[in-house]
Motif scaffolding. Structure first.
Motif, PDB file in Angstrom:
ATOM      1  N   TYR A   4       6.471  41.541  -5.499  1.00  0.00           N
ATOM      2  CA  TYR A   4       5.274  42.266  -5.070  1.00  0.00           C
ATOM      3  C   TYR A   4       5.562  43.751  -4.932  1.00  0.00           C
ATOM      4  O   TYR A   4       4.736  44.589  -5.293  1.00  0.00           O
ATOM      5  CB  TYR A   4       4.733  41.702  -3.757  1.00  0.00           C
ATOM      6  CG  TYR A   4       4.281  40.271  -3.868  1.00  0.00           C
ATOM      7  CD1 TYR A   4       3.395  39.866  -4.866  1.00  0.00           C
ATOM      8  CD2 TYR A   4       4.736  39.307  -2.988  1.00  0.00           C
ATOM      9  CE1 TYR A   4       2.979  38.550  -4.980  1.00  0.00           C
ATOM     10  CE2 TYR A   4       4.325  37.986  -3.088  1.00  0.00           C
ATOM     11  CZ  TYR A   4       3.450  37.612  -4.083  1.00  0.00           C
ATOM     12  OH  TYR A   4       3.041  36.314  -4.190  1.00  0.00           O
ATOM     13  N   GLU A   7       5.483  45.208  -8.322  1.00  0.00           N
ATOM     14  CA  GLU A   7       4.108  45.279  -8.813  1.00  0.00           C
ATOM     15  C   GLU A   7       3.362  46.444  -8.170  1.00  0.00           C
ATOM     16  O   GLU A   7       2.659  47.196  -8.844  1.00  0.00           O
ATOM     17  CB  GLU A   7       3.372  43.969  -8.522  1.00  0.00           C
ATOM     18  CG  GLU A   7       1.937  43.974  -8.995  1.00  0.00           C
ATOM     19  CD  GLU A   7       1.180  42.695  -8.660  1.00  0.00           C
ATOM     20  OE1 GLU A   7      -0.047  42.706  -8.810  1.00  0.00           O
ATOM     21  OE2 GLU A   7       1.814  41.707  -8.243  1.00  0.00           O
ATOM     22  N   ARG A  11       1.851  49.648 -10.145  1.00  0.00           N
ATOM     23  CA  ARG A  11       0.408  49.915 -10.167  1.00  0.00           C
ATOM     24  C   ARG A  11       0.029  51.218  -9.477  1.00  0.00           C
ATOM     25  O   ARG A  11      -0.859  51.931  -9.917  1.00  0.00           O
ATOM     26  CB  ARG A  11      -0.355  48.762  -9.522  1.00  0.00           C
ATOM     27  CG  ARG A  11      -0.362  47.498 -10.350  1.00  0.00           C
ATOM     28  CD  ARG A  11      -1.047  46.365  -9.654  1.00  0.00           C
ATOM     29  NE  ARG A  11      -2.489  46.496  -9.773  1.00  0.00           N
ATOM     30  CZ  ARG A  11      -3.343  45.568  -9.366  1.00  0.00           C
ATOM     31  NH1 ARG A  11      -2.903  44.459  -8.815  1.00  0.00           N
ATOM     32  NH2 ARG A  11      -4.628  45.747  -9.491  1.00  0.00           N
ATOM     33  N   MET A  91     -10.406  44.145  -5.771  1.00  0.00           N
ATOM     34  CA  MET A  91      -9.180  43.368  -5.871  1.00  0.00           C
ATOM     35  C   MET A  91      -9.300  42.064  -5.070  1.00  0.00           C
ATOM     36  O   MET A  91      -8.753  41.042  -5.468  1.00  0.00           O
ATOM     37  CB  MET A  91      -8.018  44.217  -5.342  1.00  0.00           C
ATOM     38  CG  MET A  91      -6.680  43.781  -5.809  1.00  0.00           C
ATOM     39  SD  MET A  91      -5.384  44.996  -5.450  1.00  0.00           S
ATOM     40  CE  MET A  91      -5.573  45.280  -3.706  1.00  0.00           C
ATOM     41  N   GLN A  94     -11.026  39.750  -7.446  1.00  0.00           N
ATOM     42  CA  GLN A  94     -10.458  39.615  -8.785  1.00  0.00           C
ATOM     43  C   GLN A  94      -9.030  39.085  -8.791  1.00  0.00           C
ATOM     44  O   GLN A  94      -8.638  38.416  -9.740  1.00  0.00           O
ATOM     45  CB  GLN A  94     -10.508  40.965  -9.511  1.00  0.00           C
ATOM     46  CG  GLN A  94     -11.918  41.414  -9.808  1.00  0.00           C
ATOM     47  CD  GLN A  94     -11.985  42.833 -10.364  1.00  0.00           C
ATOM     48  OE1 GLN A  94     -11.002  43.554 -10.425  1.00  0.00           O
ATOM     49  NE2 GLN A  94     -13.178  43.226 -10.785  1.00  0.00           N
ATOM     50  N   ASP A  95      -8.267  39.392  -7.767  1.00  0.00           N
ATOM     51  CA  ASP A  95      -6.870  38.949  -7.703  1.00  0.00           C
ATOM     52  C   ASP A  95      -6.826  37.627  -6.945  1.00  0.00           C
ATOM     53  O   ASP A  95      -7.210  37.572  -5.774  1.00  0.00           O
ATOM     54  CB  ASP A  95      -6.023  40.000  -7.002  1.00  0.00           C
ATOM     55  CG  ASP A  95      -4.534  39.678  -7.032  1.00  0.00           C
ATOM     56  OD1 ASP A  95      -4.159  38.512  -6.758  1.00  0.00           O
ATOM     57  OD2 ASP A  95      -3.741  40.597  -7.279  1.00  0.00           O
ATOM     58  N   ARG A  97      -4.595  36.038  -5.452  1.00  0.00           N
ATOM     59  CA  ARG A  97      -3.814  36.036  -4.208  1.00  0.00           C
ATOM     60  C   ARG A  97      -4.645  36.549  -3.034  1.00  0.00           C
ATOM     61  O   ARG A  97      -4.608  35.980  -1.946  1.00  0.00           O
ATOM     62  CB  ARG A  97      -2.547  36.869  -4.371  1.00  0.00           C
ATOM     63  CG  ARG A  97      -1.598  36.296  -5.423  1.00  0.00           C
ATOM     64  CD  ARG A  97      -0.540  37.279  -5.808  1.00  0.00           C
ATOM     65  NE  ARG A  97      -1.143  38.420  -6.492  1.00  0.00           N
ATOM     66  CZ  ARG A  97      -0.471  39.403  -7.060  1.00  0.00           C
ATOM     67  NH1 ARG A  97       0.853  39.400  -7.024  1.00  0.00           N
ATOM     68  NH2 ARG A  97      -1.081  40.389  -7.679  1.00  0.00           N
ATOM     69  N   LYS A  99      -7.988  36.712  -3.008  1.00  0.00           N
ATOM     70  CA  LYS A  99      -9.115  35.775  -2.869  1.00  0.00           C
ATOM     71  C   LYS A  99      -8.685  34.562  -2.056  1.00  0.00           C
ATOM     72  O   LYS A  99      -9.404  34.115  -1.152  1.00  0.00           O
ATOM     73  CB  LYS A  99      -9.618  35.363  -4.246  1.00  0.00           C
ATOM     74  CG  LYS A  99     -10.907  34.564  -4.214  1.00  0.00           C
ATOM     75  CD  LYS A  99     -11.481  34.482  -5.610  1.00  0.00           C
ATOM     76  CE  LYS A  99     -12.698  33.638  -5.753  1.00  0.00           C
ATOM     77  NZ  LYS A  99     -13.563  33.464  -4.637  1.00  0.00           N
TER      78      LYS A  99
END
Length: 120
Positions: A4, A7, A11, A91, A94-95, A97, A99
């Motif tokens: 993470y 990531e 990003r 996010m 859409q993500d 994790r 959600k």
């Protein structure tokens, strides 16, 4: 956890928010991180209450949750503008994790949080 971190750096590593968050959190103790979690959970609980009681996303109760959410981020991590908060809201739906985090509290909460944030 390292996946993470990589990531996040990939990003957002070149953003002011990332630099501000890194600067702040590098000085945090375990107690600071625990306090940040309490503030974040309190904001989430405001959303849970509003959603669970079928309160409109435009109602003061829902919008208080939106403000508490933004203030918790600004207090502990980086200055979170309304625009930044709206990007986070995207996010959240859409993500998978994010959600899962919200919908794990109450099914449908991620969409409610998104919609309430977008309604401000």
């Amino acid at each position: 956890m390292e996946q993470y971190e990589n990531e996040v750096q990939e990003r957002w590593g070149d953003t002011e928010a990332y630099a501000q968050s890194q600067s702040r959190t590098s000085k945090y103790t375990h107690a600071d991180f625990a306090a940040a979690k309490v503030d974040q959970e309190a904001a989430t609980e405001l959303f849970v209450y509003a959603f669970g009681n079928s309160i409109s996303i435009h109602a003061p109760e829902a919008q208080r949750a939106v403000v508490a959410h933004r203030e918790a981020i600004s207090k502990w991590f980086y200055e979170c503008s309304v625009e930044m908060q709206k990007n986070l809201a995207l996010m959240y739906v859409q993500d998978p994790r994010f959600k899962k985090y919200y919908d794990g509290r109450v099914n449908g909460l991620a969409q409610y949080v998104h919609d309430a944030i977008m309604a401000q």
